[in-house]
Design an enzyme around this catalytic site. Structure first.
Site, PDB file in Angstrom:
ATOM      1  N   HIS A   1      44.054  48.128  34.810  1.00  0.00           N
ATOM      2  CA  HIS A   1      42.931  47.189  34.628  1.00  0.00           C
ATOM      3  C   HIS A   1      43.491  45.775  34.780  1.00  0.00           C
ATOM      4  CE1 HIS A   1      39.025  46.038  32.437  1.00  0.00           C
ATOM      5  NE2 HIS A   1      39.587  44.915  32.866  1.00  0.00           N
TER       6      HIS A   1
ATOM      7  N   HIS B   1      42.953  41.710  36.585  1.00  0.00           N
ATOM      8  CA  HIS B   1      42.159  40.692  37.282  1.00  0.00           C
ATOM      9  C   HIS B   1      43.091  39.841  38.132  1.00  0.00           C
ATOM     10  CE1 HIS B   1      38.512  41.550  34.966  1.00  0.00           C
ATOM     11  NE2 HIS B   1      39.354  41.827  33.987  1.00  0.00           N
TER      12      HIS B   1
ATOM     13  N   ARG C   1      41.732  37.763  40.759  1.00  0.00           N
ATOM     14  CA  ARG C   1      40.990  36.593  41.265  1.00  0.00           C
ATOM     15  C   ARG C   1      41.151  36.438  42.783  1.00  0.00           C
ATOM     16  NH1 ARG C   1      38.825  37.058  36.354  1.00  0.00           N
ATOM     17  NH2 ARG C   1      39.858  35.889  34.724  1.00  0.00           N
TER      18      ARG C   1
ATOM     19  N   LYS D   1      33.384  49.915  38.795  1.00  0.00           N
ATOM     20  CA  LYS D   1      33.414  49.266  37.482  1.00  0.00           C
ATOM     21  C   LYS D   1      32.021  48.806  37.076  1.00  0.00           C
ATOM     22  CE  LYS D   1      35.104  46.993  33.877  1.00  0.00           C
ATOM     23  NZ  LYS D   1      35.934  45.780  33.942  1.00  0.00           N
TER      24      LYS D   1
ATOM     25  N   HIS E   1      32.953  48.515  31.087  1.00  0.00           N
ATOM     26  CA  HIS E   1      33.154  47.490  30.060  1.00  0.00           C
ATOM     27  C   HIS E   1      32.139  47.798  28.973  1.00  0.00           C
ATOM     28  CE1 HIS E   1      34.141  43.224  28.740  1.00  0.00           C
ATOM     29  NE2 HIS E   1      33.208  43.640  27.888  1.00  0.00           N
TER      30      HIS E   1
ATOM     31  N   HIS F   1      39.592  48.784  28.155  1.00  0.00           N
ATOM     32  CA  HIS F   1      40.135  47.895  27.111  1.00  0.00           C
ATOM     33  C   HIS F   1      39.529  48.166  25.732  1.00  0.00           C
ATOM     34  CE1 HIS F   1      36.504  45.840  28.290  1.00  0.00           C
ATOM     35  NE2 HIS F   1      37.045  45.255  29.331  1.00  0.00           N
TER      36      HIS F   1
ATOM     37  N   ASP G   1      44.241  44.192  31.384  1.00  0.00           N
ATOM     38  CA  ASP G   1      43.126  43.238  31.379  1.00  0.00           C
ATOM     39  C   ASP G   1      43.666  41.816  31.449  1.00  0.00           C
ATOM     40  OD1 ASP G   1      40.522  42.444  31.545  1.00  0.00           O
ATOM     41  OD2 ASP G   1      40.085  42.627  29.413  1.00  0.00           O
TER      42      ASP G   1
HETATM   43  O1  DOR Z   1      38.502  38.590  28.360  1.00  0.00           O
HETATM   44  C1  DOR Z   1      38.098  39.037  29.417  1.00  0.00           C
HETATM   45  N1  DOR Z   1      38.300  38.399  30.595  1.00  0.00           N
HETATM   46  N2  DOR Z   1      37.417  40.190  29.414  1.00  0.00           N
HETATM   47  C2  DOR Z   1      36.830  40.672  30.505  1.00  0.00           C
HETATM   48  O2  DOR Z   1      36.221  41.704  30.419  1.00  0.00           O
HETATM   49  C3  DOR Z   1      36.868  39.912  31.774  1.00  0.00           C
HETATM   50  C4  DOR Z   1      38.030  39.039  31.836  1.00  0.00           C
HETATM   51  C5  DOR Z   1      37.955  38.027  32.964  1.00  0.00           C
HETATM   52  O3  DOR Z   1      37.617  38.432  34.077  1.00  0.00           O
HETATM   53  O4  DOR Z   1      38.250  36.863  32.740  1.00  0.00           O
HETATM   54 ZN    ZN Z   2      38.765  43.108  32.515  1.00  0.00          ZN
END
Ligand code: DOR
Ligand code: ZN
Length: 346
Positions: A13, A15, A17, A106, A145, A179, A251
């Site tokens: 999991h 991110h 960007r 997701k 989520h 998470h 995460d």
């Molecule tokens: O804290 C978080 N940030 N939880 C999420 O589910 C998304 C993530 C984000 O993309 O910044």
């Molecule tokens: Zn996430």
């Protein structure tokens, strides 16, 4: 000096960007992980095959830029971005066509976290049935989520009914509770054979007290918010025991410093560059370092049926001072010393 070797670490999991942020953070994960499940909450979200393919290409391009890491250690920078699609109601033809490009879909409740406005606004099983039936038949896992829009400390526990509904109506659908932060979610794992979970590093370490019990700590603010000590204990137990239905999903969610240290702080903890070191420290402290391999890779390989290419990461109990920033992003434990370091990557 204590040592630990991890094979094919996976972050299920993550991110990454886009643009400059992608270029900053992607090499920090690819350095030590064999692969990661890449979340689709871009703006706009990833909702079609062409967008998934194009994003995967941008990730590969970003991974050509690896200045941040020591080239001496970069003997093999193999890294697989396991792609995901943003859940909407899709038809079977669309899903069959996109299937080869994705590892999971997701689902976000609408507006519940960063860039989730296009998510699901009501969990009407009949409305979702065609999509979820098609996913079951095609063997595409559903990552969720799991938070309601209720009181912030109760959001995950409130969502358990939705997990039960999904798990019981679609028994052949693999559902990953993403998470997880509560004992309620841990207890749900053994209730349905098709429920699995990811656990982050930060939720194994902190409670709400660390976020807001003293001076507000924006870099520990995330969704779902860290909960009570008894919740953290329940998470720790299944992680340290490497329960076969749990896997590591950081995460790790980078936001620029000005969006975190702001009035209206963005949710997300950035842990990618410290995850393996701190996990070693944590598992070792509890006398469970032998279980880390299952938590960091083997369970995920079994659950997702994936087979990452070889990567071997050597870690040692040797202090590492966490940088204050990576690009514009402040990591967890910025400026602090953690107990373990990366020694080699093969
Ligand atoms: O804290 C978080 N940030 N939880 C999420 O589910 C998304 C993530 C984000 O993309 O910044
Ligand atoms: Zn996430």
């Amino acid at each position: 000096m204590k040592e630990c070797t991890l094979l094919m670490p996976l972050d299920m999991h993550l991110h990454l960007r886009d643009g400059v942020m992608l270029e900053t953070v992607a090499p920090l994960t690819s350095y030590t992980f064999s692969g990661a499940l890449v979340m689709p909450n871009l703006v706009p979200p990833l909702t079609c095959k062409e967008d998934v393919i194009a994003y995967k290409k941008r990730i590969s391009t970003a991974l050509g830029q690896v200045e941040e890491v020591d080239p001496e250690l970069m003997m093999d920078d193999y890294f697989e971005p396991y792609m995901t699609l943003f859940y909407q109601n899709y038809d079977v033809k669309f899903l069959a066509d996109v299937q080869d490009e994705i590892t999971a879909i997701k689902l976000y409740p609408a507006g519940i976290t960063t860039n989730s406005e296009g998510g699901v606004s009501s969990f009407d099983i009949e409305e979702m049935r065609p999509t979820l039936t098609a996913m079951s038949e095609l063997g595409i896992p559903l990552c969720v989520h799991g938070e309601s829009d209720g009181f912030v400390m109760d959001r995950e526990a409130d969502f358990m009914g939705v997990y039960e509904l999904l798990a019981s109506h679609f028994p052949d659908l693999k559902i990953i509770m993403e998470h997880i932060t509560t004992k309620a979610a841990v207890d749900m794992l053994d209730k349905y054979k098709n429920l699995y979970a990811t656990i982050t590093l930060h939720h194994l370490l902190i409670t709400l007290d660390d976020v807001a019990g003293g001076m507000m700590q924006p870099h520990l603010f995330c969704k779902p918010i860290a909960k009570r000590p008894e919740d953290r204990e329940a998470l720790l137990k299944v992680a340290l025991d490497a329960h076969p239905k749990v896997m590591f999903g950081s995460d790790s969610a980078p936001h620029p410093q000005h969006k975190k240290e702001a009035c209206g702080c963005a949710a997300g903890v950035f842990t990618a560059p410290i995850a393996l070191q701190v996990l070693c420290e944590l598992f070792d402290k509890h006398g469970k370092i032998d279980n880390l391999q299952a938590f960091i890779s083997d369970n995920a390989q079994n659950i997702y049926g994936i087979c990452p290419e070889f990567k071997e990461v050597g870690l040692v109990e040797d202090p590492f001072v966490v940088p204050e920033k990576y690009g514009e992003v402040v990591p967890m434990y910025a400026g602090e010393t953690i107990g373990w370091s990366i020694e080699s990557v093969i």
